[in-house]
Scaffold this motif. Structure first.
Motif, short mmCIF file in Angstrom:
data_model
loop_
_atom_site.label_atom_id
_atom_site.label_comp_id
_atom_site.label_asym_id
_atom_site.label_seq_id
_atom_site.Cartn_x
_atom_site.Cartn_y
_atom_site.Cartn_z
N GLY A 1 51.59 75.20 60.52
CA GLY A 1 52.29 76.46 60.73
C GLY A 1 53.32 76.73 59.66
N LEU A 2 54.05 75.70 59.26
CA LEU A 2 55.03 75.85 58.19
C LEU A 2 54.33 76.19 56.88
CD1 LEU A 2 57.38 72.89 59.13
CD2 LEU A 2 57.92 75.32 59.31
N THR A 53 48.29 78.05 65.07
CA THR A 53 48.04 76.68 64.60
C THR A 53 48.16 75.67 65.72
OG1 THR A 53 50.34 76.17 64.01
CG2 THR A 53 49.01 77.33 62.36
N THR A 54 48.34 76.14 66.96
CA THR A 54 48.63 75.21 68.07
C THR A 54 47.38 74.63 68.71
OG1 THR A 54 48.61 76.90 69.82
CG2 THR A 54 50.67 76.59 68.59
N GLY A 55 46.26 75.35 68.63
CA GLY A 55 45.07 74.89 69.35
C GLY A 55 45.20 75.05 70.84
N ASP A 56 46.05 75.95 71.30
CA ASP A 56 46.31 76.17 72.72
C ASP A 56 45.01 76.47 73.48
OD1 ASP A 56 47.54 76.95 75.20
OD2 ASP A 56 47.31 79.03 74.54
N PRO A 57 44.65 75.63 74.47
CA PRO A 57 43.39 75.86 75.19
C PRO A 57 43.50 76.86 76.33
CG PRO A 57 44.41 73.84 75.98
CD PRO A 57 45.31 74.38 74.88
N SER A 58 44.72 77.28 76.67
CA SER A 58 44.92 78.11 77.86
C SER A 58 44.48 79.55 77.68
CB SER A 58 46.40 78.09 78.27
OG SER A 58 47.18 78.81 77.32
N ILE A 117 46.92 89.29 70.46
CA ILE A 117 46.34 90.64 70.51
C ILE A 117 47.39 91.67 70.89
CG2 ILE A 117 44.70 92.09 71.77
CD1 ILE A 117 42.91 89.54 71.93
N ALA A 118 48.21 91.33 71.89
CA ALA A 118 49.22 92.27 72.38
C ALA A 118 50.28 92.59 71.33
CB ALA A 118 49.89 91.70 73.63
N LEU A 119 50.54 91.67 70.41
CA LEU A 119 51.60 91.85 69.43
C LEU A 119 51.08 92.34 68.08
CD1 LEU A 119 53.75 88.68 70.20
CD2 LEU A 119 54.15 91.03 70.94
N SER A 120 49.79 92.64 68.02
CA SER A 120 49.17 93.06 66.76
C SER A 120 49.21 94.57 66.57
CB SER A 120 47.70 92.62 66.72
OG SER A 120 47.61 91.21 66.67
N ALA A 121 49.40 94.96 65.33
CA ALA A 121 49.26 96.36 64.96
C ALA A 121 47.77 96.70 64.85
CB ALA A 121 49.96 96.61 63.62
N LYS A 122 47.45 97.97 64.84
CA LYS A 122 46.06 98.36 64.63
C LYS A 122 45.58 97.85 63.26
CE LYS A 122 45.86 102.48 67.52
NZ LYS A 122 45.61 103.95 67.56
N GLY A 123 44.36 97.33 63.27
CA GLY A 123 43.78 96.84 62.02
C GLY A 123 44.24 95.46 61.61
N ALA A 124 44.94 94.75 62.49
CA ALA A 124 45.46 93.43 62.14
C ALA A 124 44.35 92.38 62.05
CB ALA A 124 46.49 92.98 63.17
N TRP A 125 44.68 91.27 61.38
CA TRP A 125 43.77 90.13 61.25
C TRP A 125 44.35 88.97 62.06
CZ3 TRP A 125 39.55 89.42 57.56
CH2 TRP A 125 39.18 90.59 56.91
N LEU A 126 43.51 88.37 62.90
CA LEU A 126 43.94 87.28 63.75
C LEU A 126 43.16 86.02 63.44
CD1 LEU A 126 44.91 89.85 65.27
CD2 LEU A 126 44.40 88.67 67.41
N SER A 127 43.86 84.92 63.26
CA SER A 127 43.23 83.61 63.08
C SER A 127 43.56 82.77 64.31
CB SER A 127 43.74 82.94 61.80
OG SER A 127 43.10 81.70 61.59
N LEU A 128 42.60 82.61 65.20
CA LEU A 128 42.83 81.96 66.50
C LEU A 128 42.16 80.59 66.51
CD1 LEU A 128 42.30 85.03 68.85
CD2 LEU A 128 44.41 84.18 67.84
N ASN A 129 42.94 79.58 66.90
CA ASN A 129 42.54 78.20 66.67
C ASN A 129 42.04 77.46 67.90
OD1 ASN A 129 42.20 76.03 64.90
ND2 ASN A 129 44.19 75.18 65.41
N GLY A 130 42.28 77.97 69.10
CA GLY A 130 41.95 77.20 70.30
C GLY A 130 40.48 77.26 70.64
#
Length: 369
Positions: A197-198, A262-267, A275-288
């Motif tokens: 994450g850093l 970067t947490t790998g959160d399984p929940s 998703i809720a905090l993203s602007a339209k057209g955002a890119w998300l890298s989801l690790n879980g």
């Protein structure tokens, strides 16, 4: 006769011991690396507690000096004895379509998710030490430089412990910038202030991001503090602060352009937040691996969702140059260093056990006890 090679070998679940291996004969296409330092990766505590993965010489964030080099290898790599290099953990085939188009991460012989028998597939830091010539991990005095190794030159004068950041910082470059699209003017949110994450926060800021927000927990206080010196503009303790309010205040209610988990959160909670905090057209890298994401919301917001999958050559090379630039105090990440006899402590420290404020822990095999 050449002296045997000492290595710390995982022998059982969260158990290791020093063993000696015969120093291998080096064929024309290979080499031998004298290990200066090996980083303990974020995935190593998981590897350490896995059953049926022993014997194994762990260590996949490796830096050292070329000790021996075959004639063919010298010509192919453009190296000579004494040159300092950093290694990827991947040992790709170099003949498949993925390798030939420069994305060896997806090579069927290197892709951790596709190989049928991970433990008996040769890969630095995670494979069976019974496979000759045995020296497949950095928690050892020497490592075998296989003909298919992926190699980077270490910049002149770079401290070996800093150089081991090539992989975690390379992940940051890959996930936040090359995959996530962080760029000049972007608003970026990173979940998890560990070494990955850093690295994402630093890479995003170096790419010109306007605002970098990093989210962690109370136990991450020291890491959150360090993040503010390594690219983050805002560090949020989500157990004490409302992350949504912090993000919307920082972005004028618009949301962020890039999210990296970067947490790998399984929940699945982080995926929902992302998703809720993203602007339209955002890119998300989801690790879980256990997460799911609502396709309807992704469609409404016109989001692009990717999964972080290691690092490319370009990402690691960029990370080394970033670390060598002197623009950022990356040495702050190098929190603890142990000798070969204390690999057990090093891996547990990375897991946040028994040691406070560990960020990037290293093992220096030649360090005297």
């Amino acid at each position: 006769m050449k002296s045997p090679v000492r290595a710390s070998v995982k022998t059982d679940i969260e158990t290791c011991e020093i063993r000696e291996f015969e120093r291998p004969e080096i064929p024309p296409g290979a080499g031998l690396l004298k290990v200066e330092c090996a980083g303990v990766g974020g995935s190593d505590p998981e590897m350490y507690r896995k059953p049926n993965t022993a014997p194994c010489i762990m260590g996949h964030e490796n830096v050292g000096a070329v000790e021996e080099l075959g004639e063919i290898a010298a010509k192919r790599w453009g190296l000579k004895k004494g040159d300092r290099i950093a290694l990827h953990e991947y040992l790709p085939c170099w003949r498949c379509e993925w390798c030939l188009q420069g994305d060896f991460r997806l090579c069927m012989e290197a892709d951790f998710f596709n190989v049928k028998d991970r433990f008996n597939t040769v890969r630095y830091g995670t494979c069976n030490a019974d496979i000759a010539p045995h020296l497949w991990g950095g928690f050892a005095e020497y490592m075998y430089l296989a003909p298919n190794a992926v190699i980077h030159r270490v910049p002149d004068g770079m401290n070996a412990r800093v150089a081991t950041l090539a992989i975690p910082l390379g992940n940051g470059v890959q996930w936040a910038v090359l995959d996530g699209g962080a760029k000049f003017g972007s608003h970026v949110l990173v979940f998890g202030p560990g070494q990955q994450g850093l690295g994402c926060a630093l890479a995003a800021k170096a790419a010109g991001a306007q605002t970098v927000i990093i989210a962690g927990l109370t136990r991450d206080r020291a890491r959150l503090d360090v993040s503010l010196k390594l690219g983050a503009d805002i560090a949020v303790n989500t157990e004490e602060e409302d992350l949504s309010k912090a993000v919307m205040k920082a972005t004028g209610g618009r949301g962020v352009d890039v999210v990296v988990d970067t947490t790998g959160d399984p929940s699945g909670e982080i995926a929902e937040q992302a998703i809720a905090l993203s602007a339209k057209g955002a890119w998300l890298s989801l690790n879980g691996l256990g997460q799911s994401a609502p396709i309807g919301e992704i469609k409404k917001r016109y989001l692009t969702v990717k999964a972080p999958r290691g690092h490319s050559y370009r990402a690691v090379e960029s990370a080394l140059k970033l670390a060598a630039s002197g623009r950022w105090p990356v040495e702050l990440l190098c929190s603890h260093d142990y000798g070969l006899e204390d690999v057990h402590k090093a891996v547990l420290a990375t897991a946040g056990r028994h040691v406070d404020n560990a960020i990037h822990v290293t093992v220096s095999p030649w360090k005297k006890a």
